[in-house]
Design a protein around this motif. Structure first.
Motif, PDB file in Angstrom:
ATOM      1  N   UNK A  93     -14.610 -44.771   2.840  1.00  0.00           N
ATOM      2  CA  UNK A  93     -12.899 -45.297   2.379  1.00  0.00           C
ATOM      3  C   UNK A  93     -12.657 -46.507   1.959  1.00  0.00           C
ATOM      4  N   UNK A  94     -13.224 -47.268   2.635  1.00  0.00           N
ATOM      5  CA  UNK A  94     -13.160 -48.815   2.596  1.00  0.00           C
ATOM      6  C   UNK A  94     -14.198 -49.822   1.962  1.00  0.00           C
ATOM      7  N   UNK A  99     -13.923 -42.287  14.823  1.00  0.00           N
ATOM      8  CA  UNK A  99     -13.857 -43.501  14.064  1.00  0.00           C
ATOM      9  C   UNK A  99     -14.744 -43.143  12.468  1.00  0.00           C
ATOM     10  N   UNK A 100     -15.247 -42.789  13.217  1.00  0.00           N
ATOM     11  CA  UNK A 100     -16.752 -42.969  12.166  1.00  0.00           C
ATOM     12  C   UNK A 100     -16.399 -41.905  10.868  1.00  0.00           C
ATOM     13  N   UNK A 120     -20.567 -54.794  10.956  1.00  0.00           N
ATOM     14  CA  UNK A 120     -19.972 -54.428  10.017  1.00  0.00           C
ATOM     15  C   UNK A 120     -20.758 -53.330   8.668  1.00  0.00           C
ATOM     16  N   UNK A 121     -20.021 -52.302   8.862  1.00  0.00           N
ATOM     17  CA  UNK A 121     -21.199 -51.733   8.033  1.00  0.00           C
ATOM     18  C   UNK A 121     -20.381 -51.059   6.804  1.00  0.00           C
TER      19      UNK A 121
END
Length: 187
Positions: free
Chosen positions: A93-94, A40-41, A88-89
């Protein structure tokens, strides 16, 4: 009947940045770990550079220096408090990556990170306080972290509830090399 959990010495309750960095490096970003949190990271641009564990650790701990809403709060059988915090970091990509972080709180000890993974299932997310450009060098990343920490401290006022934000980095033992890299210990 409602329950309560008292955390004395609130100024000691902040996460230990060094311990969080080790957890992120050895668990969240470790490609050999069976839990595969790194997948995921990686999708959000973390795990490609050696500095990513430091950057993620600073963002995760930084979110707990501001106001955050603990979720899924439960007392453990050993008398500790376990809770989750959405963080939230920045993402490459998003717009941002939504993390679920899980913590253990115990009296007279800093919050201990037990896990962190990409998951948008929590109702609320604290923003990572240090502004960080994921393409920045490690020196630029730490400069941004220190500048943001100084901004937070400059705007801090005592209100009896919130403790003064700080980052504690031990300068001896196993963390001496890490502290030297940050410029906290002379060469």
């Amino acid at each position: 009947m409602p329950a309560s959990f008292k955390l004395p010495y609130i100024h000691l309750q902040f996460p230990d940045l060094v311990a969080v960095e080790q957890k992120v490096r050895n668990y969240c970003l470790d490609r050999a770990h069976r839990e595969r949190k790194w997948v995921g990271f990686l999708e959000h641009g973390y795990g490609y550079q050696p500095r990513d564990s430091i950057v993620l650790a600073s963002q995760i701990t930084g979110a707990l220096l501001g106001k955050f809403s603990p979720q899924e709060v439960v007392a453990t059988s050993s008398g500790e408090l376990q809770f989750s915090v959405g963080v939230a970091i920045p993402s490459t990509t998003k717009h941002r990556a939504l993390l679920t972080t899980a913590w253990i709180a115990e009296p007279a000890a800093g919050f201990r990170l037990t896990t962190a993974y990409i998951n948008g299932a929590l109702p609320e997310y604290a923003d990572a306080l240090p502004a960080y450009d994921p393409s920045a060098s490690i020196e630029d990343a730490w400069t941004a972290i220190v500048e943001r920490a100084n901004e937070i401290v400059a705007g801090w006022t005592a209100d009896g509830v919130w403790a003064r934000p700080r980052v504690f980095i031990p300068r001896s033992g196993s963390t001496q090399a890490f502290a030297r890299d940050l410029g906290c210990v002379s060469q």
